[in-house]
Design a protein around this motif. Structure first.
Motif, mmCIF file in Angstrom:
data_model
loop_
_atom_site.group_PDB
_atom_site.id
_atom_site.type_symbol
_atom_site.label_atom_id
_atom_site.label_comp_id
_atom_site.label_asym_id
_atom_site.label_seq_id
_atom_site.Cartn_x
_atom_site.Cartn_y
_atom_site.Cartn_z
ATOM 1 N N ALA A 66 8.339 20.173 4.723
ATOM 2 C CA ALA A 66 8.198 19.745 3.329
ATOM 3 C C ALA A 66 6.732 19.711 2.906
ATOM 4 O O ALA A 66 6.412 19.929 1.737
ATOM 5 C CB ALA A 66 8.832 18.373 3.130
ATOM 6 N N LEU A 67 5.831 19.466 3.852
ATOM 7 C CA LEU A 67 4.394 19.410 3.565
ATOM 8 C C LEU A 67 3.690 20.725 3.862
ATOM 9 O O LEU A 67 2.538 20.901 3.479
ATOM 10 C CB LEU A 67 3.732 18.308 4.399
ATOM 11 C CG LEU A 67 4.344 16.912 4.319
ATOM 12 C CD1 LEU A 67 3.605 15.960 5.243
ATOM 13 C CD2 LEU A 67 4.362 16.411 2.891
ATOM 14 N N GLU A 68 4.346 21.598 4.618
ATOM 15 C CA GLU A 68 3.774 22.869 5.095
ATOM 16 C C GLU A 68 2.525 22.630 5.936
ATOM 17 O O GLU A 68 1.553 23.386 5.882
ATOM 18 C CB GLU A 68 3.469 23.825 3.932
ATOM 19 C CG GLU A 68 4.691 24.299 3.167
ATOM 20 C CD GLU A 68 5.595 25.259 3.934
ATOM 21 O OE1 GLU A 68 5.245 25.692 5.056
ATOM 22 O OE2 GLU A 68 6.683 25.578 3.410
ATOM 23 N N LYS A 69 2.581 21.556 6.764
ATOM 24 C CA LYS A 69 1.473 21.286 7.678
ATOM 25 C C LYS A 69 1.923 20.314 8.758
ATOM 26 O O LYS A 69 2.961 19.650 8.629
ATOM 27 C CB LYS A 69 0.256 20.728 6.935
ATOM 28 C CG LYS A 69 0.440 19.339 6.339
ATOM 29 C CD LYS A 69 -0.852 18.863 5.663
ATOM 30 C CE LYS A 69 -0.722 17.434 5.158
ATOM 31 N NZ LYS A 69 -1.991 16.946 4.608
ATOM 32 N N SER A 70 1.126 20.216 9.800
ATOM 33 C CA SER A 70 1.352 19.238 10.860
ATOM 34 C C SER A 70 0.588 17.974 10.540
ATOM 35 O O SER A 70 -0.531 18.034 10.004
ATOM 36 C CB SER A 70 0.848 19.776 12.203
ATOM 37 O OG SER A 70 1.638 20.845 12.641
ATOM 38 N N ILE A 71 1.186 16.837 10.872
ATOM 39 C CA ILE A 71 0.498 15.554 10.745
ATOM 40 C C ILE A 71 0.775 14.717 11.992
ATOM 41 O O ILE A 71 1.737 14.972 12.718
ATOM 42 C CB ILE A 71 0.894 14.776 9.465
ATOM 43 C CG1 ILE A 71 2.396 14.464 9.429
ATOM 44 C CG2 ILE A 71 0.454 15.512 8.212
ATOM 45 C CD1 ILE A 71 2.812 13.551 8.267
#
Length: 180
Positions: A66-71
């Protein structure tokens, strides 16, 4: 609180997925007018604030589509039907981190997005971790990497938006206040 209550007239089921259900409710407003509410139904989740013997916080890094990134986040997971939150918390801790514990305390619970979703997250704390001898298999579609970081490093990563979700921000605030 009843003075703001909205009465449901009708519910239209839109989507029934593995994680969420989407529905549109027609409601009567407190002033007698009608409106529509797009709602997400979620079974609830848990999150675990876990500290190692070295006083480091256990995080998992994972890609969030949903964010198009890793966190980086504290370990967390969805409640399974009929499963008590504390059971889910221990299971998720084991699956995601390779740690287990015999002692967890419930810290709080909160709604993630009450404007459109009913997801309730139960937050637990433990500082009594034991490394598992054998890894517990997690979800087949979940890929995570475990990190153990001091609070100060986690705060820096939050400022850089590598830590960028509410449950983890809450966890850092909880730990910071706990040390005061």
């Amino acid at each position: 609180m009843k003075k703001f209550e909205e009465k449901t007239i009708a519910t239209e089921k839109i989507f029934n997925g593995k994680v969420i259900k989407l529905q549109v409710d027609s409601v009567t407003l407190p002033d007698g007018n009608t409106s529509k509410r797009e709602l997400i139904k979620h079974p609830g989740a848990v999150a675990i604030i876990a500290l190692t013997d070295e006083n480091n916080i256990v995080f998992v890094e994972q890609y969030r589509k949903a964010l198009e990134k890793s966190i980086l986040e504290i370990p967390a997971g969805k409640l399974e039907e009929g499963e008590a939150p504390e059971v889910t918390a221990k299971r998720e801790l084991e699956e995601e981190t390779g740690y287990t514990t015999e002692h967890m305390e419930m810290v709080t619970s909160f709604y993630t997005s009450p404007g459109f979703a009913d997801e309730l997250v139960y937050v637990y704390f433990t500082d009594q971790l034991q490394r598992l001898d054998d890894a517990v298999a997690g979800d087949e579609d979940e890929f995570v990497e475990v990190y153990e970081l001091p609070l100060e490093e986690a705060e820096r990563l939050m400022a850089e938006q590598r830590i960028h979700d509410a449950k983890t921000a809450y966890a850092l605030l909880y730990l910071k206040n706990r040390r005061v």
